[in-house]
Design a protein around this motif. Structure first.
Motif, PDB file in Angstrom:
ATOM      1  N   GLU A 245       7.972  -7.335  -6.038  1.00 27.84           N
ATOM      2  CA  GLU A 245       7.563  -6.410  -6.954  1.00 27.84           C
ATOM      3  C   GLU A 245       6.474  -5.445  -5.779  1.00 27.84           C
ATOM      4  OE1 GLU A 245       4.370  -8.213 -10.211  1.00 27.84           O
ATOM      5  OE2 GLU A 245       6.326  -8.726 -10.328  1.00 27.84           O
ATOM      6  N   TRP A 246       5.858  -4.464  -5.829  1.00 27.29           N
ATOM      7  CA  TRP A 246       5.055  -3.812  -5.282  1.00 27.29           C
ATOM      8  C   TRP A 246       3.720  -3.353  -6.098  1.00 27.29           C
ATOM      9  CZ3 TRP A 246       9.962  -3.552  -4.414  1.00 27.29           C
ATOM     10  CH2 TRP A 246      10.586  -3.864  -2.953  1.00 27.29           C
ATOM     11  N   HIS A 247       2.710  -3.418  -5.933  1.00 27.99           N
ATOM     12  CA  HIS A 247       1.334  -3.012  -6.602  1.00 27.99           C
ATOM     13  C   HIS A 247       0.963  -2.227  -5.744  1.00 27.99           C
ATOM     14  CE1 HIS A 247       1.156  -7.285  -8.548  1.00 27.99           C
ATOM     15  NE2 HIS A 247       2.324  -6.932  -8.997  1.00 27.99           N
ATOM     16  N   VAL A 248       0.791  -0.913  -6.091  1.00 26.94           N
ATOM     17  CA  VAL A 248       0.380   0.272  -5.382  1.00 26.94           C
ATOM     18  C   VAL A 248      -0.665   0.971  -5.925  1.00 26.94           C
ATOM     19  CG1 VAL A 248       1.032   2.552  -4.337  1.00 26.94           C
ATOM     20  CG2 VAL A 248       2.789   0.783  -4.689  1.00 26.94           C
ATOM     21  N   GLU A 249      -2.226   0.870  -5.054  1.00 24.82           N
ATOM     22  CA  GLU A 249      -3.179   1.674  -5.723  1.00 24.82           C
ATOM     23  C   GLU A 249      -3.515   2.745  -4.802  1.00 24.82           C
ATOM     24  OE1 GLU A 249      -7.970   0.719  -6.194  1.00 24.82           O
ATOM     25  OE2 GLU A 249      -6.628  -0.999  -5.727  1.00 24.82           O
ATOM     26  N   PHE A 250      -3.823   3.840  -5.378  1.00 24.17           N
ATOM     27  CA  PHE A 250      -3.891   5.389  -4.763  1.00 24.17           C
ATOM     28  C   PHE A 250      -5.221   5.348  -4.634  1.00 24.17           C
ATOM     29  CE2 PHE A 250       0.209   5.354  -6.648  1.00 24.17           C
ATOM     30  CZ  PHE A 250       1.105   5.711  -5.721  1.00 24.17           C
ATOM     31  N   GLU A 251      -5.760   6.299  -3.522  1.00 25.77           N
ATOM     32  CA  GLU A 251      -7.222   6.562  -3.421  1.00 25.77           C
ATOM     33  C   GLU A 251      -7.784   6.927  -4.476  1.00 25.77           C
ATOM     34  OE1 GLU A 251      -7.049   9.320  -0.049  1.00 25.77           O
ATOM     35  OE2 GLU A 251      -7.388   7.588   1.250  1.00 25.77           O
ATOM     36  N   ASP A 252      -7.241   7.598  -5.595  1.00 29.10           N
ATOM     37  CA  ASP A 252      -8.128   7.939  -6.792  1.00 29.10           C
ATOM     38  C   ASP A 252      -8.074   6.891  -7.682  1.00 29.10           C
ATOM     39  OD1 ASP A 252      -5.625   7.798  -7.844  1.00 29.10           O
ATOM     40  OD2 ASP A 252      -5.405   9.826  -8.642  1.00 29.10           O
ATOM     41  N   GLY A 253      -7.924   5.735  -7.568  1.00 31.14           N
ATOM     42  CA  GLY A 253      -7.813   4.362  -8.176  1.00 31.14           C
ATOM     43  C   GLY A 253      -6.720   4.119  -9.288  1.00 31.14           C
TER      44      GLY A 253
END
Length: 105
Positions: free
Chosen positions: A51-59
């Motif tokens: 799995e991948w856990h992706v956090e974007f700059e906006d949270g």
């Protein structure tokens, strides 16, 4: 419109609490690795193998994972996508350059 930027992928500081299945994306394992990097190991109960856990700059946070397949799919596959809201899915679509099929539930 500014481009979506990933803040982190698979960081131990990214909380996936409260994320849930929101749809799927039809993509290969290699495409995911090229875009998001190497995956985390799957769940201890065997329901996912990676799995991948992706956090974007906006949270906002999105997850991409195989679900109850029993092996890591390498060819074109419908990978499950999760998050807390549609915002993360929109970001993930932009980053992956693939349409996410939203769940009807």
């Amino acid at each position: 419109m500014t481009a979506t930027k990933i803040h982190t992928v698979n960081s131990n500081s990214t909380s996936i609490n409260g994320t849930h299945y929101l749809g799927y994306v039809n993509i290969t394992y290699d495409e995911l690795v090229r875009t998001l990097g190497q995956p985390k190991e799957g769940s201890a109960d065997g329901k996912t193998t990676c799995e991948w856990h992706v956090e974007f700059e906006d949270g906002s946070v999105a997850t991409v994972y195989d679900w109850k397949v029993g092996y890591t799919p390498k060819n074109l596959h419908d990978w499950h996508v999760g998050g807390r809201s549609g915002v993360a899915l929109n970001h993930l679509e932009e980053v992956l350059e693939k349409q996410i099929i939203r769940s009807k539930y």
